[in-house]
Scaffold this active site. Structure first.
Site, mmCIF file in Angstrom:
data_model
loop_
_atom_site.group_PDB
_atom_site.id
_atom_site.type_symbol
_atom_site.label_atom_id
_atom_site.label_comp_id
_atom_site.label_asym_id
_atom_site.label_seq_id
_atom_site.Cartn_x
_atom_site.Cartn_y
_atom_site.Cartn_z
ATOM 1 N N ASP A 35 -57.653 21.835 94.550
ATOM 2 C CA ASP A 35 -57.706 22.884 95.573
ATOM 3 C C ASP A 35 -56.677 23.971 95.305
ATOM 4 O O ASP A 35 -55.732 23.777 94.569
ATOM 5 C CB ASP A 35 -57.348 22.269 96.929
ATOM 6 N N LYS A 57 -60.273 27.172 97.597
ATOM 7 C CA LYS A 57 -60.893 27.944 98.678
ATOM 8 C C LYS A 57 -59.889 28.932 99.219
ATOM 9 O O LYS A 57 -58.698 28.681 99.189
ATOM 10 C CB LYS A 57 -61.283 27.018 99.832
ATOM 11 N N MET A 170 -53.916 26.242 109.755
ATOM 12 C CA MET A 170 -55.003 27.218 109.628
ATOM 13 C C MET A 170 -55.073 28.139 110.852
ATOM 14 O O MET A 170 -56.158 28.482 111.316
ATOM 15 C CB MET A 170 -56.352 26.503 109.439
HETATM 16 N N1 SAH Z 1 -54.554 18.431 103.945
HETATM 17 C C1 SAH Z 1 -53.571 19.452 104.176
HETATM 18 C C2 SAH Z 1 -54.053 20.500 105.167
HETATM 19 C C3 SAH Z 1 -55.252 21.276 104.701
HETATM 20 S S1 SAH Z 1 -55.687 22.552 105.807
HETATM 21 C C4 SAH Z 1 -52.267 18.788 104.641
HETATM 22 O O1 SAH Z 1 -52.250 17.603 104.949
HETATM 23 O O2 SAH Z 1 -51.249 19.462 104.651
HETATM 24 C C5 SAH Z 1 -54.848 23.936 105.122
HETATM 25 C C6 SAH Z 1 -53.702 24.379 105.998
HETATM 26 O O3 SAH Z 1 -52.583 23.508 105.841
HETATM 27 C C7 SAH Z 1 -53.147 25.743 105.691
HETATM 28 O O4 SAH Z 1 -53.919 26.778 106.246
HETATM 29 C C8 SAH Z 1 -51.778 25.667 106.320
HETATM 30 O O5 SAH Z 1 -51.859 25.818 107.726
HETATM 31 C C9 SAH Z 1 -51.390 24.233 106.033
HETATM 32 N N2 SAH Z 1 -50.572 24.108 104.817
HETATM 33 C C10 SAH Z 1 -50.837 23.355 103.751
HETATM 34 N N3 SAH Z 1 -49.835 23.436 102.838
HETATM 35 C C11 SAH Z 1 -48.910 24.263 103.367
HETATM 36 C C12 SAH Z 1 -47.638 24.748 102.952
HETATM 37 N N4 SAH Z 1 -47.093 24.390 101.784
HETATM 38 N N5 SAH Z 1 -46.968 25.583 103.771
HETATM 39 C C13 SAH Z 1 -47.479 25.946 104.962
HETATM 40 N N6 SAH Z 1 -48.662 25.529 105.414
HETATM 41 C C14 SAH Z 1 -49.374 24.694 104.638
#
Ligand code: SAH
Length: 247
Positions: A35, A57, A170
């Site tokens: 991803d 994405k 998100m």
């Molecule tokens: N599976 C992921 C989440 C996927 S949804 C998890 O467990 O973290 C994607 C969202 O995750 C992004 O839009 C943001 O809100 C958040 N996100 C993921 N990595 C991030 C990061 N390093 N810093 C800030 N937000 C993050």
């Protein structure tokens, strides 16, 4: 012989925050399907000759539709490969990992999951914000702020009255609406809040503001996805707890 797919969490961004089990899977992979949120440095851990499939994405745009991602996983497995589906954070926290697992199971393909550190918890920690604290929050609620098919993703009125820490993933494209809805439903306008962008990476940026000012200040400062929105008194602990995040 059909191969197998491991859904592996890459952690919030810092490559050191991936699990040992996940890293071992990656080092033995014959195909990696990854991803946009995955730190590209981790891909160097894949062995020579390993296929790399970028299915990244972007917010509100899906360059590769989900059914096609599922099909890539299925095709790789049917070619007998050991496939690592590398996903940001934890594979089952949003990001549709569970749907991918379902699609594989429906095709009779063996599938395993290696959990990861979700950005919802580890990303906040990297910014010096503990998701709970005995004196400030005895629960936390992790929600998506992303609208699906134009529908409101959450009942903000119900969330506004919960006393714990509210973590919104998100949510950046809707931050104005979300903050306004929470205040309208009774969340105090001076509740400590923060936006954490690119948590646990060298590009990490954090903005703290009262809930009523968060949307405007983060917009003025150019904050954008990927970012976490966190609302609750635990944010005030950042002043004491913010650490560099480096090991
Ligand atoms: N599976 C992921 C989440 C996927 S949804 C998890 O467990 O973290 C994607 C969202 O995750 C992004 O839009 C943001 O809100 C958040 N996100 C993921 N990595 C991030 C990061 N390093 N810093 C800030 N937000 C993050």
């Amino acid at each position: 012989m059909t191969g197998k797919v491991w859904l592996v969490g890459a952690g919030p961004g810092d490559p050191g925050l991936m699990t040992v089990k996940g890293l071992n899977c990656l080092r033995e992979a014959q195909a990696v399907v990854f991803d946009r949120l995955v730190n590209p440095i981790l891909l160097q851990e894949a062995p020579a000759g390993c296929e790399l499939h970028d299915v990244g994405k972007e917010a509100n745009r899906h360059p590769i539709p989900q059914p096609q991602i599922n099909q890539i996983l299925i095709d790789c497995a049917r070619r007998g490969l050991r496939v690592v589906r590398l996903k940001g954070g934890d594979p089952f926290v949003f990001g549709r990992g569970s749907e991918e697992a379902q699609a594989l199971r429906e095709c009779g393909i063996e599938c395993d999951v290696v959990p990861g550190i979700t950005s919802a918890i580890g990303g906040l920690a990297a910014a010096g914000i503990p998701v709970t604290h005995r004196d400030f929050a005895s629960s936390f609620h992790v929600v998506t702020g992303h609208l699906q098919d134009g529908k409101e993703p959450q009942d903000w009125g119900k969330l506004a009255v919960l006393p714990g820490t509210l973590v919104i993933l998100m949510g950046m494209s809707q931050i104005q609406t979300i903050c306004a809805a929470l205040i309208c439903a009774g969340k105090p306008a001076d509740t400590p809040a923060a936006v954490v962008m690119r948590a646990s990476t060298p590009e990490q940026k954090v903005l703290c503001a009262p809930l009523s000012a968060l949307a405007q200040e983060s917009e003025d400062a150019g904050f954008h996805a990927p970012a976490l929105i966190v609302i609750g008194s635990v944010v005030s602990l950042r002043e004491i707890l913010a650490f560099s995040g480096s090991a």
